[in-house]
Scaffold this motif. Sequence first.
Motif, PDB file in Angstrom:
ATOM      1  N   ALA A 157      -3.671  -8.573  -3.286  1.00  0.00           N
ATOM      2  CA  ALA A 157      -5.145  -8.485  -3.362  1.00  0.00           C
ATOM      3  C   ALA A 157      -5.792  -7.799  -2.088  1.00  0.00           C
ATOM      4  O   ALA A 157      -6.617  -7.100  -2.122  1.00  0.00           O
ATOM      5  N   LEU A 158      -5.012  -8.238  -0.993  1.00  0.00           N
ATOM      6  CA  LEU A 158      -5.639  -7.410   0.346  1.00  0.00           C
ATOM      7  C   LEU A 158      -5.375  -5.801   0.299  1.00  0.00           C
ATOM      8  O   LEU A 158      -6.043  -5.135   0.763  1.00  0.00           O
ATOM      9  N   ALA A 159      -4.141  -5.561  -0.083  1.00  0.00           N
ATOM     10  CA  ALA A 159      -3.766  -4.232  -0.343  1.00  0.00           C
ATOM     11  C   ALA A 159      -4.662  -3.624  -1.367  1.00  0.00           C
ATOM     12  O   ALA A 159      -5.164  -2.289  -1.002  1.00  0.00           O
ATOM     13  N   PHE A 160      -5.092  -4.116  -2.455  1.00  0.00           N
ATOM     14  CA  PHE A 160      -6.246  -3.694  -3.589  1.00  0.00           C
ATOM     15  C   PHE A 160      -7.452  -3.578  -2.482  1.00  0.00           C
ATOM     16  O   PHE A 160      -7.940  -2.305  -2.715  1.00  0.00           O
ATOM     17  N   ALA A 161      -7.955  -4.314  -1.692  1.00  0.00           N
ATOM     18  CA  ALA A 161      -9.113  -4.240  -1.019  1.00  0.00           C
ATOM     19  C   ALA A 161      -9.059  -3.236   0.017  1.00  0.00           C
ATOM     20  O   ALA A 161     -10.188  -2.377   0.246  1.00  0.00           O
ATOM     21  N   TRP A 162      -8.067  -3.142   0.692  1.00  0.00           N
ATOM     22  CA  TRP A 162      -7.909  -1.887   1.620  1.00  0.00           C
ATOM     23  C   TRP A 162      -7.975  -0.618   1.232  1.00  0.00           C
ATOM     24  O   TRP A 162      -8.496   0.331   1.650  1.00  0.00           O
ATOM     25  N   ILE A 163      -7.115  -0.272   0.020  1.00  0.00           N
ATOM     26  CA  ILE A 163      -7.082   0.901  -0.692  1.00  0.00           C
ATOM     27  C   ILE A 163      -8.662   1.339  -1.186  1.00  0.00           C
ATOM     28  O   ILE A 163      -8.954   2.356  -0.992  1.00  0.00           O
ATOM     29  N   ALA A 164      -9.283   0.212  -1.719  1.00  0.00           N
ATOM     30  CA  ALA A 164     -10.525   0.531  -2.354  1.00  0.00           C
ATOM     31  C   ALA A 164     -11.496   0.902  -1.035  1.00  0.00           C
ATOM     32  O   ALA A 164     -12.352   1.678  -1.235  1.00  0.00           O
ATOM     33  N   TYR A 165     -11.471   0.339  -0.008  1.00  0.00           N
ATOM     34  CA  TYR A 165     -12.110   0.754   1.072  1.00  0.00           C
ATOM     35  C   TYR A 165     -11.930   1.962   1.585  1.00  0.00           C
ATOM     36  O   TYR A 165     -12.790   2.866   2.223  1.00  0.00           O
ATOM     37  N   LEU A 193      -7.353   1.067 -12.790  1.00  0.00           N
ATOM     38  CA  LEU A 193      -6.288   1.880 -12.350  1.00  0.00           C
ATOM     39  C   LEU A 193      -5.985   1.656 -11.021  1.00  0.00           C
ATOM     40  O   LEU A 193      -4.640   1.541 -10.775  1.00  0.00           O
ATOM     41  N   LEU A 194      -6.773   1.327  -9.980  1.00  0.00           N
ATOM     42  CA  LEU A 194      -6.422   0.902  -8.676  1.00  0.00           C
ATOM     43  C   LEU A 194      -5.559  -0.380  -8.425  1.00  0.00           C
ATOM     44  O   LEU A 194      -4.363  -0.291  -7.758  1.00  0.00           O
ATOM     45  N   ALA A 195      -5.956  -1.419  -9.240  1.00  0.00           N
ATOM     46  CA  ALA A 195      -5.187  -2.509  -9.404  1.00  0.00           C
ATOM     47  C   ALA A 195      -3.851  -2.458  -9.818  1.00  0.00           C
ATOM     48  O   ALA A 195      -2.734  -2.977  -9.395  1.00  0.00           O
ATOM     49  N   ARG A 196      -3.788  -1.470 -11.001  1.00  0.00           N
ATOM     50  CA  ARG A 196      -2.428  -1.274 -11.569  1.00  0.00           C
ATOM     51  C   ARG A 196      -1.415  -0.536 -10.885  1.00  0.00           C
ATOM     52  O   ARG A 196      -0.312  -0.876 -10.386  1.00  0.00           O
ATOM     53  N   ALA A 197      -2.020   0.370  -9.801  1.00  0.00           N
ATOM     54  CA  ALA A 197      -1.641   0.979  -8.695  1.00  0.00           C
ATOM     55  C   ALA A 197      -0.732   0.186  -7.695  1.00  0.00           C
ATOM     56  O   ALA A 197       0.566   0.397  -7.176  1.00  0.00           O
ATOM     57  N   VAL A 198      -1.209  -0.909  -7.384  1.00  0.00           N
ATOM     58  CA  VAL A 198      -0.600  -1.864  -6.424  1.00  0.00           C
ATOM     59  C   VAL A 198      -0.097  -3.238  -7.089  1.00  0.00           C
ATOM     60  O   VAL A 198       0.446  -3.963  -6.520  1.00  0.00           O
ATOM     61  N   GLY A 199       0.185  -3.108  -8.395  1.00  0.00           N
ATOM     62  CA  GLY A 199       0.917  -4.174  -9.234  1.00  0.00           C
ATOM     63  C   GLY A 199      -0.030  -5.135  -9.500  1.00  0.00           C
ATOM     64  O   GLY A 199       0.589  -6.416  -9.869  1.00  0.00           O
ATOM     65  N   MET A 201       0.828  -1.293  -0.034  1.00  0.00           N
ATOM     66  CA  MET A 201      -0.115   0.079   0.113  1.00  0.00           C
ATOM     67  C   MET A 201       0.954   1.389  -0.028  1.00  0.00           C
ATOM     68  O   MET A 201       0.527   2.178  -0.684  1.00  0.00           O
ATOM     69  N   ALA A 202       1.889   1.440   0.836  1.00  0.00           N
ATOM     70  CA  ALA A 202       2.865   2.349   0.961  1.00  0.00           C
ATOM     71  C   ALA A 202       3.613   2.569  -0.375  1.00  0.00           C
ATOM     72  O   ALA A 202       3.770   3.681  -0.735  1.00  0.00           O
ATOM     73  N   LEU A 215      -3.338   6.187  -8.402  1.00  0.00           N
ATOM     74  CA  LEU A 215      -4.376   6.117  -7.288  1.00  0.00           C
ATOM     75  C   LEU A 215      -5.215   7.714  -7.382  1.00  0.00           C
ATOM     76  O   LEU A 215      -6.369   7.562  -7.146  1.00  0.00           O
ATOM     77  N   ALA A 216      -4.523   8.639  -7.762  1.00  0.00           N
ATOM     78  CA  ALA A 216      -5.198   9.884  -7.610  1.00  0.00           C
ATOM     79  C   ALA A 216      -6.207  10.202  -8.774  1.00  0.00           C
ATOM     80  O   ALA A 216      -7.078  10.547  -8.845  1.00  0.00           O
ATOM     81  N   LEU A 217      -5.649   9.445  -9.767  1.00  0.00           N
ATOM     82  CA  LEU A 217      -6.372   9.202 -11.171  1.00  0.00           C
ATOM     83  C   LEU A 217      -7.646   8.342 -10.876  1.00  0.00           C
ATOM     84  O   LEU A 217      -8.972   8.795 -11.021  1.00  0.00           O
ATOM     85  N   ALA A 218      -7.464   7.282 -10.128  1.00  0.00           N
ATOM     86  CA  ALA A 218      -8.621   6.471  -9.960  1.00  0.00           C
ATOM     87  C   ALA A 218      -9.631   7.060  -8.922  1.00  0.00           C
ATOM     88  O   ALA A 218     -10.887   7.103  -9.359  1.00  0.00           O
ATOM     89  N   PHE A 219      -9.140   7.951  -7.717  1.00  0.00           N
ATOM     90  CA  PHE A 219     -10.114   8.744  -7.108  1.00  0.00           C
ATOM     91  C   PHE A 219     -10.944   9.756  -8.008  1.00  0.00           C
ATOM     92  O   PHE A 219     -12.021   9.672  -7.555  1.00  0.00           O
ATOM     93  N   SER A 220      -9.909  10.291  -8.793  1.00  0.00           N
ATOM     94  CA  SER A 220     -10.770  11.513  -9.585  1.00  0.00           C
ATOM     95  C   SER A 220     -12.016  10.678 -10.352  1.00  0.00           C
ATOM     96  O   SER A 220     -12.831  11.609 -10.723  1.00  0.00           O
TER      97      SER A 220
END
Length: 339
Positions: A308-316, A253-259, A56-57, A64-69
């Motif tokens: 996968a868990l990093a993806f889920a937690w960032i999504a949340y 985009l979120l998935a690509r951000a965490v690899g 996540m870090a 991530l910024a693009l995904a949030f936008s």
Amino acid sequence: MYRPGPSASATITDVALRAHPMQKKTLFLLLKLLFSVALILWITNDIALDAVLGVMASSNASLLALAFSLFFVGYVIAAFRWRTLIRVQGGDAPIFFLVRSFIVALFFNNFLPSTVGGDVVRMYDSWRLGNSKSDAVTIVLVDRFLGVIVLLCFALLALMFDKTVAGEVPFIAVWVSAGLGGLAMTTWLILKIPASYAEALALKGGGITAQIGGVLAKVLRSFQAYRHARSAVLRALGLSILLQVNVVVHFVLLARAVGVEVPVESMFLIIPVAVFIMMLPISINAIGVREAVFVFLFSLYGVESVQALAFAWIAYSFTLLQGVLGGVVFALRRERHTG
């Protein structure tokens, strides 16, 4: 004239009857909480949490910024769809008002133990615009239905193009065709079956049959209000497709951000399936369910549980940020009924 007061036994009975529904709600809420905690403990049992936090870090901040936008793009699309449905009922609404309403609804979705609160906010705001209460409920129900139909279609079509899943399911084209045909038939029946049939069922039946008949009558009346507004419904359906594409792109985009390098066409299957499962009222705001679903679905494509868990937690965390933003907007907005 003297009126005797209620006896002690009658008073206790009345209190018990009033308390019983509240006790049931509390019990269901407690069970949901326990289920969420159990799922989180189960999912994280064999996963190094420091590794998850490390992913996540080190995630790509720009992606991530693009995904949030894209959330804000989605608000605007959803607002235009909502306004299209309102106009069928003879009303109208400023897009900015509807965008704010969506954001406020997210606050109630995230900080209440169910997603019903957000729909109530939107129904209330539809009424504030001058619609009747029944029309306000109808608008939100049809809006929801269009979103669900598009998600189902995405999932069914993605099954045919996803090599990982399609190769494991025999006669996949037949199953997909049957699913799409079933959706079309269900929609046709909702639009064609007279609500009076369901009302008759509610009157003749008893218990659960009467309840089902009553709910079905309300649903039929809601959707049949749009039966003769074909062009408006088609516009709203087109906006629903655009909105769900935006949702999937957000998660890509979120998935690509965490690899996570799952193919884009596979995300059009994973995300609708995940969204439907997370909509089930079995946990507190999908906590635990979200993590379990993404860890399982991504594992089918060789993605490690840590990612996968990093993806889920960032999504949340993004979901919570939307809720906080909705709370700020709710605190600042002025209440006014325009009818």
